[in-house]
Design a protein around this motif. Structure first.
Motif, mmCIF file in Angstrom:
data_model
loop_
_atom_site.group_PDB
_atom_site.id
_atom_site.type_symbol
_atom_site.label_atom_id
_atom_site.label_comp_id
_atom_site.label_asym_id
_atom_site.label_seq_id
_atom_site.Cartn_x
_atom_site.Cartn_y
_atom_site.Cartn_z
ATOM 1 N N HIS A 94 0.791 -1.210 0.000
ATOM 2 C CA HIS A 94 0.000 0.000 0.000
ATOM 3 C C HIS A 94 0.835 1.276 0.000
ATOM 4 O O HIS A 94 0.667 2.164 0.833
ATOM 5 C CB HIS A 94 -0.938 -0.024 1.214
ATOM 6 C CG HIS A 94 -2.022 1.001 1.134
ATOM 7 N ND1 HIS A 94 -2.644 1.340 -0.037
ATOM 8 C CD2 HIS A 94 -2.573 1.789 2.085
ATOM 9 C CE1 HIS A 94 -3.532 2.283 0.210
ATOM 10 N NE2 HIS A 94 -3.516 2.573 1.472
ATOM 11 N N ASN A 96 1.055 4.205 -2.336
ATOM 12 C CA ASN A 96 0.355 4.760 -3.498
ATOM 13 C C ASN A 96 0.978 6.080 -3.907
ATOM 14 O O ASN A 96 1.907 6.572 -3.271
ATOM 15 C CB ASN A 96 -1.122 4.971 -3.164
ATOM 16 C CG ASN A 96 -1.835 3.668 -2.899
ATOM 17 O OD1 ASN A 96 -1.223 2.607 -2.987
ATOM 18 N ND2 ASN A 96 -3.104 3.737 -2.576
ATOM 19 N N ARG A 99 -1.105 9.399 -0.051
ATOM 20 C CA ARG A 99 -1.500 8.583 1.104
ATOM 21 C C ARG A 99 -2.319 9.448 2.063
ATOM 22 O O ARG A 99 -2.265 10.685 1.994
ATOM 23 C CB ARG A 99 -0.244 8.073 1.825
ATOM 24 C CG ARG A 99 0.500 9.194 2.526
ATOM 25 C CD ARG A 99 1.878 8.812 3.034
ATOM 26 N NE ARG A 99 2.715 10.000 2.989
ATOM 27 C CZ ARG A 99 3.042 10.726 4.061
ATOM 28 N NH1 ARG A 99 2.681 10.350 5.252
ATOM 29 N NH2 ARG A 99 3.764 11.817 3.933
ATOM 30 N N GLY A 200 -7.111 2.090 -0.660
ATOM 31 C CA GLY A 200 -6.549 0.830 -1.139
ATOM 32 C C GLY A 200 -6.334 0.738 -2.634
ATOM 33 O O GLY A 200 -5.200 0.552 -3.094
ATOM 34 N N TYR A 203 -3.545 1.753 -5.551
ATOM 35 C CA TYR A 203 -2.204 1.191 -5.720
ATOM 36 C C TYR A 203 -1.885 0.822 -7.166
ATOM 37 O O TYR A 203 -0.726 0.711 -7.551
ATOM 38 C CB TYR A 203 -2.017 -0.049 -4.827
ATOM 39 C CG TYR A 203 -2.687 -1.296 -5.336
ATOM 40 C CD1 TYR A 203 -2.076 -2.071 -6.334
ATOM 41 C CD2 TYR A 203 -3.916 -1.714 -4.845
ATOM 42 C CE1 TYR A 203 -2.700 -3.210 -6.824
ATOM 43 C CE2 TYR A 203 -4.533 -2.847 -5.325
ATOM 44 C CZ TYR A 203 -3.922 -3.591 -6.308
ATOM 45 O OH TYR A 203 -4.524 -4.710 -6.791
ATOM 46 N N TRP A 629 -6.145 0.652 3.707
ATOM 47 C CA TRP A 629 -5.332 -0.517 4.005
ATOM 48 C C TRP A 629 -4.189 -0.139 4.940
ATOM 49 O O TRP A 629 -3.024 -0.075 4.537
ATOM 50 C CB TRP A 629 -4.839 -1.138 2.690
ATOM 51 C CG TRP A 629 -5.974 -1.638 1.864
ATOM 52 C CD1 TRP A 629 -7.279 -1.778 2.240
ATOM 53 C CD2 TRP A 629 -5.928 -2.083 0.509
ATOM 54 N NE1 TRP A 629 -8.037 -2.272 1.215
ATOM 55 C CE2 TRP A 629 -7.233 -2.470 0.143
ATOM 56 C CE3 TRP A 629 -4.898 -2.197 -0.431
ATOM 57 C CZ2 TRP A 629 -7.537 -2.944 -1.130
ATOM 58 C CZ3 TRP A 629 -5.206 -2.673 -1.679
ATOM 59 C CH2 TRP A 629 -6.520 -3.053 -2.033
#
Lengths: 647, 327
Positions: A94, A96, A99, A200, A203, A629
């Protein structure tokens, strides 16, 4: 003393962090970066370049929650033998483009060092960090994002797209501006896109290393691919080979391919499911540092011992074999035994901020294939009557050990969207009032056994499906609900099923009703409003309307009051500013409140987790929700005081 | 004896073949397939990705009719020794099961020895000293062994091991040895753990055998041949071992046939509770997620072993008791 020291240290760190940001990519500064002793030998022998060359020009300076950490140690967890890949995702994955902050209040830069949103909220431009590298040392650039976009657009590989990348006008268009700039463009405003990218499923664009995965793609490796297919026993053709090597992160496939380079703080050493222990070691090219310029993460490795039964994890925790974990452990029923063994296991508790809109919801299928039942459950009076018939406090006392409070499906008190009336309407236990509403719903006649008859003169029966999941004790709750319903003349039949079967029946709208939980208690109400309007595929209280909402040529056309909800949600998505978005969302909730689409029973108290006594810098409370996540973006800053786990 | 042997081998072939078909049908009976299970589990993470699922469905050939899937599977096993692919683990079944079958075998064998070691002397003692205090004590514990569910016994023993001996529970070795190569320390650690499943699984089996042994031996003890032998002045112990015990041994031999399937299917709960690296938990998981080739292969192999076990016990019986040969 300790407190003062750590506060002081924190101030110093903050100043240093500001300094780093301001100086940006100045090479003179970069010489100060430090690495874990873990890599010293490899760097000395020349197997690994020095840390300054491994980090991007402008590494992310992670704001540590406590103090600067110490390198070393292995964080030990446990994992179930199958279907538990989120255990790994929520620990180490996780990362990305953007965030959430550690307290889940604002979106912050991550892999993207900055981003811009066009005024009409249709175009999103992300600036990547220059010089960032995959875990094998290959550069990460805009081309990798474009490679994902190629796969995403390819009907052979992605026949249907994840909804967050699709607007009403069709899928997002991604273009490369230069090596460190990519632009995501939608056909119409998408004010929730940045939030979604921090959740989530954001990603996807940054988990497809082109230099590694292109060998499994027939367009990129037309000559060599047949040999690769032949070498892989599980692959039937290039598409299956590609899916095997490039499986999405939330499926087991991703964690069964330890060769795939990542941008995560630790990298898998063996495949999940193939052995008794999954091991991940630190990624030498991880692109985050602390305020002092130490490359993260602090832990050298993370391990998951594979077990078959969650109760074994409990015993492992007592024995001090679990260093940090809430998954499978943090249920109210376990609190007492975990407290008893705190001294032996040398651990303490941390809180989680796991607050769904409701933990146990009676979801009546409002698209019931039986027209008589459908008419009754779609009568608001019936749902209000059912709601008043249930003794929520008794359920809470008997089944949830008194933890939680009676509530409808609604945002939680900590949410800015909280509406006391919405949370508490019709929750009073009052069988007489319930009977009154049920009479109003047309169920006035009774048979000899005291059950109400439907307009056709048949006994009115609701078959409730239930499954024993999340440790939520749904079957037990339903037994009580059925007895309360009996008191007011409603016949509830219980069918306990396994989860896959339940979801299959519910997804096809063949059920009368079932009991489940629902997200949307906090900020996730914006992106997971599935209990406030028929939306998505996570819950099924009106699956046919939900289908119509996505594509009006499918499903069943809903009545006007449901169509109004769809329009209201479109306005939420189109809102460009957070204030506007909140106002639109409140309007949607107000409309949904009046409809009482589902009957909520209990908003539970948040779960908890255990951390060994020397684990530092872990978020407390830890935000959790279906789409969020966590804590993986913040695990890389956790460390052991003393550099290793307690024995 | 040779003819008997061949006949038995011939019977095995259609039996195994039928088992493989029945296995495959039973696994396919529940509605849906592995991907439905996967979809249900993924919806927990906040959404469902239908694109991935469709791609996977094509990859695994799950849309094909059952008999084609069966034909592919069984011909793969017969001609290439290929047991197919585990959907959930994305690995060939071959890579997953042999380790676990090895452990299953080892524990079965040790359990069998444990059962014999316990049941044989106690059974003989109970029969010879009928209605003595010792007989009553053995009977009492035997009935408890039969009555207590194995998984409960497993839980209690794990709790005791954890609470009073400070032992790490679950699995066959302590966590620090999981990845370690085999060495003396690891072996000692294994010995510290392995007795628990053996005792748990073996208790009820032993209890049953004690009762059977006692009953069988009681039947034999008062036969005329025993009386004759005793009258000729043979020592009591020698007499006991040479004649009545040998006849009463039949149930011990026939145990070989069923100990393996019991261990794999009957003791799944124990294996799950104790986290044993045997085939039981893997089979349970495979059935739950409808990982059909993995589940089918495990059941097939276990059936084959059962059939083999039965063959061995039949041969042993025929050897030990000539009457059986001439049926």
């Amino acid at each position: 003393m300790n407190m003062v020291k750590s506060t002081k240290r924190y101030l110093v760190s903050s100043v240093a962090a500001l300094g780093l940001c301001a100086l940006g990519a100045l090479p003179a500064f970069a010489e100060d970066y430090a690495q874990a002793p873990f890599f010293d030998a490899a760097v000395e022998s020349g197997d690994l370049p020095p840390v300054d060359e491994r980090l991007p020009a402008n590494p992310l300076v992670l704001e540590t929650l406590g103090s600067i950490g110490e390198y070393g140690g292995t964080m030990r967890r446990a994992i179930l033998g199958g279907g538990d890949q989120h255990n790994i995702v929520r620990t180490i994955a996780h990362e990305n483009l953007v965030r959430w902050s550690a307290d889940w209040t604002e979106v912050k830069p991550n892999i993207a060092e900055s981003w811009e949103v066009s005024e009409d909220a249709t175009t999103f431009t992300f600036t990547l960090r220059e010089g960032m590298r995959w875990s094998d040392g290959a550069p990460f650039t805009a081309d990798d994002v474009m490679f994902w976009y190629e796969i995403f657009s390819d009907e052979r590989l992605t026949p249907s797209k994840h909804p967050i990348y699709v607007g009403p006008e069709g899928p997002v268009a991604v273009t490369k501006v230069d090596d460190t700039t990519v632009e995501f463009k939608f056909g119409s405003p998408n004010g929730l896109f940045i939030n979604n990218m921090a959740y989530g499923f954001g990603y996807y664009p940054v988990n497809y290393p082109k230099h590694y995965l292109s060998q499994f793609h027939i367009d990129h490796n037309p000559d060599g691919i047949q040999a690769l297919i032949d070498a892989e026993p599980a692959a039937a053709g290039w598409v299956s080979l590609f899916n095997l090597k490039a499986g999405p992160m939330h499926t087991p496939a991703f964690w069964q391919n330890p060769d795939r380079p990542t941008l995560h703080p630790w990298k898998l050493q063996n495949a999940y499911g193939a052995s008794d222990r999954v091991v991940a070691e630190r990624n030498p090219y991880f692109w985050k540092v602390d305020a002092d310029g130490n490359q993260l993460p602090y832990f050298d490795a993370i391990t998951w011992d594979q077990v078959e039964d969650p109760e074994t994890i409990l015993l492992k925790a007592f024995n001090g074999e679990i260093d940090y974990m809430n998954r499978h452990l943090g249920r109210p029923a376990n609190r007492a035994v975990l407290t008893d063994n705190m001294e032996r296991g040398q651990y303490g508790f941390f809180d989680t901020n796991d607050l769904p809109s409701n933990g146990a919801i009676l979801m009546l299928n409002l698209n019931n294939p039986d027209p008589v039942k459908n008419a009754i459950v779609n009568d608001l009076n019936f749902r209000i009557g059912l709601s008043h018939a249930v003794n929520r406090q008794e359920i809470i006392d008997l089944i949830y050990f008194g933890s939680g409070r009676a509530a409808q499906t609604a945002p939680q008190p900590v949410s800015p969207l909280y509406d006391e009336e919405m949370a508490t309407q019709f929750t009073e236990y009052n069988p007489d009032l319930a009977a009154e509403y049920l009479d109003k719903a047309g169920l006035t006649e009774m048979d000899a056994d005291g059950y109400r008859l439907d307009p056709n003169g048949e006994r009115f029966t609701l078959v409730f499906l239930t499954a024993d999941v999340f440790g939520a004790q749904f079957p037990d709750v339903l037994e009580l609900v059925a007895s309360y319903a009996r008191d007011v003349g409603i016949d509830i039949q219980i069918r306990v099923s396994d989860r896959a079967r339940l979801q299959e029946i519910a997804a096809s709208a063949e059920h009368d009703a079932y009991i489940w939980n629902c997200a949307g208690g906090q900020s996730d109400a914006y992106t997971s409003p599935e209990c406030y309007l028929p939306f998505g595929t996570a819950v099924y209280w009106a699956p046919e309307w939900a289908k119509w909402g996505v594509d009006p040529s499918t499903g069943i056309e809903p009545p006007q009051h449901i169509k109004d909800l769809f329009v209201a949600y479109d306005e939420v998505k189109a809102a460009a500013t957070p204030e506007q978005r909140q106002a639109e969302m409140e309007e949607l909730l107000e409309m949904s409140k009046a409809l009482l689409l589902t009957v909520g029973l209990v908003q539970s108290d948040p779960a908890f987790g255990v951390a060994r006594n020397n684990v530092r810098n872990h978020p407390n409370p830890l935000p959790i929700s279906g789409q969020l996540w966590y804590p993986s973006p913040y695990v890389s800053q956790m460390y052991y005081e003393g550099g290793k786990s307690l024995p | 004896m040779i003819g008997y042997f061949y006949r038995r081998i011939l019977y095995m072939i259609p039996t195994v073949f039928l088992v493989s078909i029945v296995t495959f049908i039973i696994i396919q009976l529940p509605p849906g397939d592995y991907l439905d299970t996967l979809a249900a589990e993924l919806s927990d993470s906040g959404g469902l990705d239908t694109g991935t699922l469709q791609a996977l469905r094509d990859q695994y050939g799950l849309g094909q009719p059952m008999y084609i899937q069966y034909w592919k599977w069984i011909t793969g096993i017969l001609f290439q020794g290929d047991f197919g692919l585990s959907f959930e683990k994305n690995l060939p079944v071959n890579e997953l099961i042999w380790d676990r079958l090895g452990w299953t075998f080892a524990i079965s064998l040790l359990t069998l020895l444990f059962i014999w070691a316990v049941a044989l002397p106690i059974g003989i003692y109970s029969a010879v000293r009928k209605y003595s205090v010792g007989d009553y004590a053995a009977t009492f514990f035997g009935f408890i062994g039969l009555a207590v569910p194995n998984f409960l016994l497993a839980l209690v023993m794990m709790y005791v091991a954890f609470k009073y001996f400070g032992q790490s529970v679950g699995g066959l070795v302590s966590p620090e040895y999981i990845d370690a190569p085999w060495a003396w320390d690891k072996f000692v650690d294994l010995m510290k753990h392995i007795w628990m499943p053996i005792v748990v699984v073996g208790t009820s089996g032993a209890a049953a055998l004690i009762r059977i042994m006692r009953a069988n031996l009681l039947d034999e003890l008062y036969r005329p041949y025993v009386v004759t032998a005793r009258a000729k002045g043979m020592s009591e112990f020698q007499l006991l071992m040479k004649y009545p015990v040998r006849v009463a041994l039949n149930p011990f031999i026939s145990t070989i046939g069923w100990i393996l399937p019991t261990l794999v299917s009957g003791e799944i709960i124990v294996a799950v509770v104790m986290n044993l690296p045997t085939t039981g938990p893997m089979l349970l998981r495979a059935l739950l997620v409808q990982d059909m080739y993995l589940a089918g292969s495990l059941i097939l192999i276990v059936s084959l072993l059962t059939v083999l076990g039965t063959l061995i016990s039949d041969l042993l019986l025929a050897w030990i008791d000539p009457r059986i040969r001439y049926q």
